[in-house]
Design a protein around this motif. Structure first.
Motif, PDB file in Angstrom:
ATOM      1  N   LYS A 171       0.836  -1.194   0.000  1.00 17.94           N
ATOM      2  CA  LYS A 171       0.000   0.000   0.000  1.00 17.94           C
ATOM      3  C   LYS A 171       0.866   1.237   0.000  1.00 17.94           C
ATOM      4  O   LYS A 171       2.015   1.199   0.440  1.00 17.94           O
ATOM      5  N   VAL A 223       2.063   4.746   1.350  1.00 22.61           N
ATOM      6  CA  VAL A 223       2.102   5.479   2.622  1.00 22.61           C
ATOM      7  C   VAL A 223       2.921   6.760   2.457  1.00 22.61           C
ATOM      8  O   VAL A 223       3.556   6.957   1.418  1.00 22.61           O
ATOM      9  N   PHE A 224       2.911   7.605   3.480  1.00 27.50           N
ATOM     10  CA  PHE A 224       3.600   8.889   3.445  1.00 27.50           C
ATOM     11  C   PHE A 224       3.238   9.640   2.162  1.00 27.50           C
ATOM     12  O   PHE A 224       4.101  10.163   1.464  1.00 27.50           O
ATOM     13  N   SER A 225       1.956   9.656   1.874  1.00 23.39           N
ATOM     14  CA  SER A 225       1.407  10.389   0.733  1.00 23.39           C
ATOM     15  C   SER A 225       2.164  10.087  -0.554  1.00 23.39           C
ATOM     16  O   SER A 225       2.532  10.993  -1.291  1.00 23.39           O
ATOM     17  N   GLY A 226       2.396   8.809  -0.795  1.00 24.37           N
ATOM     18  CA  GLY A 226       3.016   8.403  -2.044  1.00 24.37           C
ATOM     19  C   GLY A 226       4.536   8.439  -2.026  1.00 24.37           C
ATOM     20  O   GLY A 226       5.182   8.035  -2.985  1.00 24.37           O
ATOM     21  N   LYS A 227       5.123   8.924  -0.912  1.00 25.18           N
ATOM     22  CA  LYS A 227       6.580   9.000  -0.858  1.00 25.18           C
ATOM     23  C   LYS A 227       7.204   7.649  -0.528  1.00 25.18           C
ATOM     24  O   LYS A 227       8.411   7.466  -0.629  1.00 25.18           O
ATOM     25  N   ALA A 228       6.395   6.702  -0.049  1.00 20.07           N
ATOM     26  CA  ALA A 228       6.915   5.374   0.291  1.00 20.07           C
ATOM     27  C   ALA A 228       5.766   4.371   0.186  1.00 20.07           C
ATOM     28  O   ALA A 228       4.627   4.749  -0.073  1.00 20.07           O
ATOM     29  N   PHE A 229       6.094   3.095   0.356  1.00 24.03           N
ATOM     30  CA  PHE A 229       5.036   2.093   0.417  1.00 24.03           C
ATOM     31  C   PHE A 229       5.285   1.161   1.591  1.00 24.03           C
ATOM     32  O   PHE A 229       6.392   1.110   2.141  1.00 24.03           O
ATOM     33  N   ALA A 230       4.243   0.479   2.002  1.00 21.45           N
ATOM     34  CA  ALA A 230       4.354  -0.474   3.106  1.00 21.45           C
ATOM     35  C   ALA A 230       3.798  -1.809   2.641  1.00 21.45           C
ATOM     36  O   ALA A 230       2.843  -1.860   1.864  1.00 21.45           O
ATOM     37  N   GLN A 231       4.420  -2.886   3.110  1.00 21.85           N
ATOM     38  CA  GLN A 231       3.891  -4.227   2.875  1.00 21.85           C
ATOM     39  C   GLN A 231       3.094  -4.571   4.124  1.00 21.85           C
ATOM     40  O   GLN A 231       3.661  -4.756   5.189  1.00 21.85           O
ATOM     41  N   VAL A 232       1.768  -4.628   3.981  1.00 25.36           N
ATOM     42  CA  VAL A 232       0.915  -4.829   5.149  1.00 25.36           C
ATOM     43  C   VAL A 232       0.435  -6.272   5.189  1.00 25.36           C
ATOM     44  O   VAL A 232      -0.071  -6.801   4.197  1.00 25.36           O
ATOM     45  N   GLN A 269      -0.320  16.879  -0.782  1.00 25.40           N
ATOM     46  CA  GLN A 269      -0.342  16.194   0.499  1.00 25.40           C
ATOM     47  C   GLN A 269      -1.581  16.541   1.315  1.00 25.40           C
ATOM     48  O   GLN A 269      -2.099  15.710   2.044  1.00 25.40           O
ATOM     49  N   ILE A 299       7.621  19.881  -2.072  1.00 19.88           N
ATOM     50  CA  ILE A 299       7.512  18.496  -1.614  1.00 19.88           C
ATOM     51  C   ILE A 299       6.053  18.135  -1.285  1.00 19.88           C
ATOM     52  O   ILE A 299       5.606  17.027  -1.562  1.00 19.88           O
ATOM     53  N   ILE A 353      -1.313  11.940   7.202  1.00 22.68           N
ATOM     54  CA  ILE A 353      -0.426  12.068   6.051  1.00 22.68           C
ATOM     55  C   ILE A 353       0.723  11.067   6.116  1.00 22.68           C
ATOM     56  O   ILE A 353       1.546  11.020   5.219  1.00 22.68           O
ATOM     57  N   ASP A 354       0.798  10.242   7.168  1.00 24.72           N
ATOM     58  CA  ASP A 354       1.842   9.205   7.166  1.00 24.72           C
ATOM     59  C   ASP A 354       1.304   7.847   6.698  1.00 24.72           C
ATOM     60  O   ASP A 354       1.780   7.291   5.728  1.00 24.72           O
ATOM     61  N   ASN A 407      -1.926   7.236   5.708  1.00 28.53           N
ATOM     62  CA  ASN A 407      -2.981   7.409   4.709  1.00 28.53           C
ATOM     63  C   ASN A 407      -4.051   6.326   4.809  1.00 28.53           C
ATOM     64  O   ASN A 407      -4.522   5.809   3.797  1.00 28.53           O
ATOM     65  N   SER A 429      -0.574  -5.825  10.411  1.00 30.55           N
ATOM     66  CA  SER A 429       0.727  -5.333  10.863  1.00 30.55           C
ATOM     67  C   SER A 429       1.567  -4.993   9.632  1.00 30.55           C
ATOM     68  O   SER A 429       1.309  -5.494   8.541  1.00 30.55           O
ATOM     69  N   ILE A 430       2.542  -4.134   9.834  1.00 36.15           N
ATOM     70  CA  ILE A 430       3.391  -3.754   8.701  1.00 36.15           C
ATOM     71  C   ILE A 430       4.618  -4.657   8.674  1.00 36.15           C
ATOM     72  O   ILE A 430       5.384  -4.709   9.625  1.00 36.15           O
ATOM     73  N   ALA A 446       7.014  -4.626   6.164  1.00 41.68           N
ATOM     74  CA  ALA A 446       8.194  -3.884   5.708  1.00 41.68           C
ATOM     75  C   ALA A 446       7.761  -2.605   5.001  1.00 41.68           C
ATOM     76  O   ALA A 446       6.640  -2.505   4.504  1.00 41.68           O
ATOM     77  N   PHE A 447       8.679  -1.648   4.966  1.00 41.77           N
ATOM     78  CA  PHE A 447       8.478  -0.421   4.195  1.00 41.77           C
ATOM     79  C   PHE A 447       9.419  -0.429   2.998  1.00 41.77           C
ATOM     80  O   PHE A 447      10.398  -1.191   2.967  1.00 41.77           O
ATOM     81  N   GLY A 448       9.148   0.432   2.055  1.00 38.00           N
ATOM     82  CA  GLY A 448      10.060   0.560   0.925  1.00 38.00           C
ATOM     83  C   GLY A 448       9.892   1.913   0.274  1.00 38.00           C
ATOM     84  O   GLY A 448       8.915   2.620   0.532  1.00 38.00           O
ATOM     85  N   LEU A 449      10.866   2.281  -0.542  1.00 42.73           N
ATOM     86  CA  LEU A 449      10.794   3.547  -1.268  1.00 42.73           C
ATOM     87  C   LEU A 449      10.599   3.263  -2.746  1.00 42.73           C
ATOM     88  O   LEU A 449      11.123   2.272  -3.256  1.00 42.73           O
ATOM     89  N   PRO A 450       9.847   4.116  -3.436  1.00 43.19           N
ATOM     90  CA  PRO A 450       9.663   3.897  -4.869  1.00 43.19           C
ATOM     91  C   PRO A 450      10.984   4.097  -5.610  1.00 43.19           C
ATOM     92  O   PRO A 450      11.837   4.846  -5.146  1.00 43.19           O
TER      93      PRO A 450
END
Ligand SMILES: Cc1cc2nc3c(=O)[nH]c(=O)nc-3n(C[C@H](O)[C@H](O)[C@H](O)COP(=O)(O)OP(=O)(O)OC[C@H]3O[C@@H](n4cnc5c(N)ncnc54)[C@H](O)[C@@H]3O)c2cc1C
Lengths: 320, 247
Positions: free
Chosen positions: A132, A134-143, A249, A268, B120-121, B123, B212-213, B215-219
């Motif tokens: 999904k 997260v951080f308003s498109g700045k990152a993603f999370a595996q939930v 944002q 940003i 905003i973190d 979402n 639960s989360i 992992a996180f990642g960056l695009p």
């Protein structure tokens, strides 16, 4: 146990975002070796069985006029009944305006883990993990969802719709409809315009346009491209444009195929709402504008000259 | 009237997004924290305006978080609000958080429950809806306007390509976004007053965690911009058509 997909509609028409949810749900069903079914609420003016081409075998319908008006409470109660009746343990819906109102309700009602804002197919190889934003498109999370029943609300424009052959069987779903505690008084819709969250192409402009009187060329470009229009926050704050055009944002987050930013610096907070766009074009007279770092294509130039020329060039291309 | 406003602490909008512990934790290093803008600018400020119109109203703020959320709560109290309740728990699961707020809401008996449309973190946009379901109340999401007349609320909410106006009776849960109110800056008097306003800390009730989360990642980073001369817009059209295939 089928995957159940909530098919969202407005004025009797299925929303584009729901076609994405249908494709997603059908693909997920295939991945899990099961099949997909849909549920639609209210009266429909279009032929619902045709949605079979997105991979659903069966669509449950509650064609009651009281459901033509959206209420998260009644919708949630009925969809929860449908989950029980179909024995489904997976519900898929769009994370659009209605999805955002009903998915969390359903999660609480069914004690079903929810991933709101999914952007990719679930990984079911080891547990159940959904990516999904997260951080308003700045990152993603595996939930990871830990509950028996699971709910996935996918972000609009993040899953490609695929249409094949097929029709779905339409079955009336018998259910007691709770009385709505919300009364609809008025709908204000800009007719003929492309809704921002559903648009494939978005033309957006910022303070570089100098004033609201100069938006004609922005609208003309948008019209030529069948695009929706958007704006930066100061533009909406100054009431140059309606607040529902404010992206970023603290505005609306979008993910169109093409985002054209005109006279926007690329702060940003602005990028946070648009950085999931597939292709970004920036038109700015300042070569140092931060937006160029996030762009795929750019023109360093005066918007007042470039935009009308661009519109003409697109018209020419479309005519040829 | 009793109003409950849900507030949460989020990283500043310009914070660098990075992760630690093998990409399982947000990197707090050097991060400034703010009140989630939707909670502050829209939910809280609208609640304050409603209290200004009806001074007999009471505003309570609620947050679910550990003691490091206290400065943010004091900042919110400096804008307005009579007291704050912090549920002393740390969770990334929306359902767990909503269950805590629902307990506070049951104990307090509120007429109007306001939340920001999302944080905003994460979402998630989930707290308002979950809260409404747990309390069996109507819920209007993505509200851009709220007016009260006695027990009746008139709300303008977002729909695709426009907005619609709905009416509902209190008690009611609403998630707020732009249009609701204008951003305010706390003044000196507010900041002084906030120091002595009650900030009650309560322990969490038992509640399930549904997600639960992992992992996180960056695009992936962008490849870099292709610049086209302003005298050659035809070339941009060609690239968008043939290369990007987006028009
Ligand atoms: C907490 C917080 C949240 C925020 N949320 C958002 C948000 O959601 N969305 C958002 O957009 N902003 C948001 N902002 C504001 C953001 O920081 C920027 O101030 C804003 O995006 C700037 O808008 P702009 O690019 O239109 O204007 P400016 O920054 O003034 O940029 C105008 C640009 O136009 C260019 N320009 C001028 N004339 C021309 C011309 N003739 N031709 C071509 N280019 C020209 C200039 O070079 C400049 O780059 C937020 C700020 C904060 C603090």
């Amino acid at each position: 146990m089928p995957v159940l997909i909530f098919i969202d509609s407005a004025e009797g028409h299925v929303k584009k975002a729901s076609l994405e949810a249908l494709t997603y749900g059908a693909d997920l069903a295939t991945q899990l070796g099961t099949h997909a079914e849909g549920i639609v609420l209210g009266n429909m003016t279009e032929d619902i069985s045709a949605l079979g081409k997105y991979g659903v075998k069966k669509i449950h319908q509650v064609a009651d006029a009281s459901l033509d008006q959206f209420d998260s409470q009644t919708y949630c109660a009925i969809i929860a009944e449908a989950v029980k009746a179909t024995g489904s343990d997976l519900l898929v819906l769009s994370n659009n305006v209605h999805g955002k109102a009903i998915a969390p309700r359903l999660s609480a009602r069914l004690k079903a883990g929810l991933v709101a804002g999914a952007v990719a197919m679930a990984d079911t190889s080891n547990g159940f993990i959904v990516k999904k934003s997260v951080f308003s498109g700045k990152a993603f999370a595996q939930v990871s969802i830990q509950t028996a029943i699971k709910i996935i609300a996918i972000n609009p424009n993040s899953y490609k719709t695929v249409a094949n052959e097929g029709t779905a069987e339409l079955v009336p779903f018998a259910v007691t409809i709770p009385a709505s505690k919300i009364k609809l008084l008025q709908v204000n819709k800009a007719s003929g315009e492309v809704p921002l969250t559903e648009a494939e192409i978005v033309v957006s402009a910022g303070r570089g346009m100098k004033g609201p009187e100069n938006w004609g060329m922005v609208e003309e470009l948008a019209k030529t491209l069948h695009a929706a229009t958007a704006c930066s926050r100061p533009v909406a704050d100054a009431h140059w444009r309606p607040h529902n055009e404010h992206v970023g944002q603290t505005g609306i987050a979008i993910a169109p195929n093409l985002y054209i930013a005109i006279g926007i610096s690329g702060a940003i907070q602005h990028l946070a709402g648009v950085n999931r766009s597939k292709v970004i074009v920036v038109i700015n007279k300042d070569a140092e504008a931060p937006f160029f770092k996030a762009a795929d294509y750019g023109i360093v130039g005066d918007a007042f000259e470039v935009v009308p020329k661009l519109t003409e060039a697109i018209k020419k291309m479309k005519a040829s | 009237m009793k109003i409950l406003v849900c507030v949460s602490k989020t990283p500043d909008t310009t914070a660098k997004i990075a992760f630690t512990d093998n990409n399982t934790k947000f990197d707090n290093n050097g991060v400034q924290w703010i009140i989630n803008p939707y909670d502050e600018w829209y939910a809280l400020v609208r609640a304050i305006e409603l209290k200004e119109a009806d001074p007999s109203s009471v505003i309570h703020l609620v947050t679910v978080g550990t003691a490091d959320a206290d400065p943010i709560i004091r900042k919110a109290l400096a804008l307005g609000g009579d007291e704050a309740i912090r549920v002393n728990a740390d969770s990334q699961d929306s359902y767990y958080v909503a269950a805590q707020i629902a307990q506070v809401a049951r104990d307090g008996g509120y007429d109007l429950l306001l939340a920001g449309k999302e944080t905003i973190d994460f979402n998630g946009a989930s707290i308002g809806g979950m809260l409404a379901e747990l309390l069996d109340l109507p819920y209007v999401a993505l509200a851009a306007r709220l007016d009260l007349a006695g027990n009746k609320a008139t709300i303008v909410r977002e729909i695709e390509g426009g907005e619609e106006t709905v009416e509902a009776e209190l008690p009611l849960v609403i998630s707020c976004q732009k249009g609701m109110a204008e951003q305010r800056i706390p003044n000196m008097r507010g900041i002084m007053a906030a120091r002595t306003k009650p900030l009650k800390v309560v322990e969490p009730v038992a509640a399930d965690t549904l997600t639960s989360i992992a992992a996180f990642g960056l695009p992936p980073a962008k490849a870099g911009v292709k610049l086209v001369s302003p005298d050659n817009v035809e070339e941009l059209v060609r690239l968008l058509h043939e290369e990007a295939k987006s028009i």
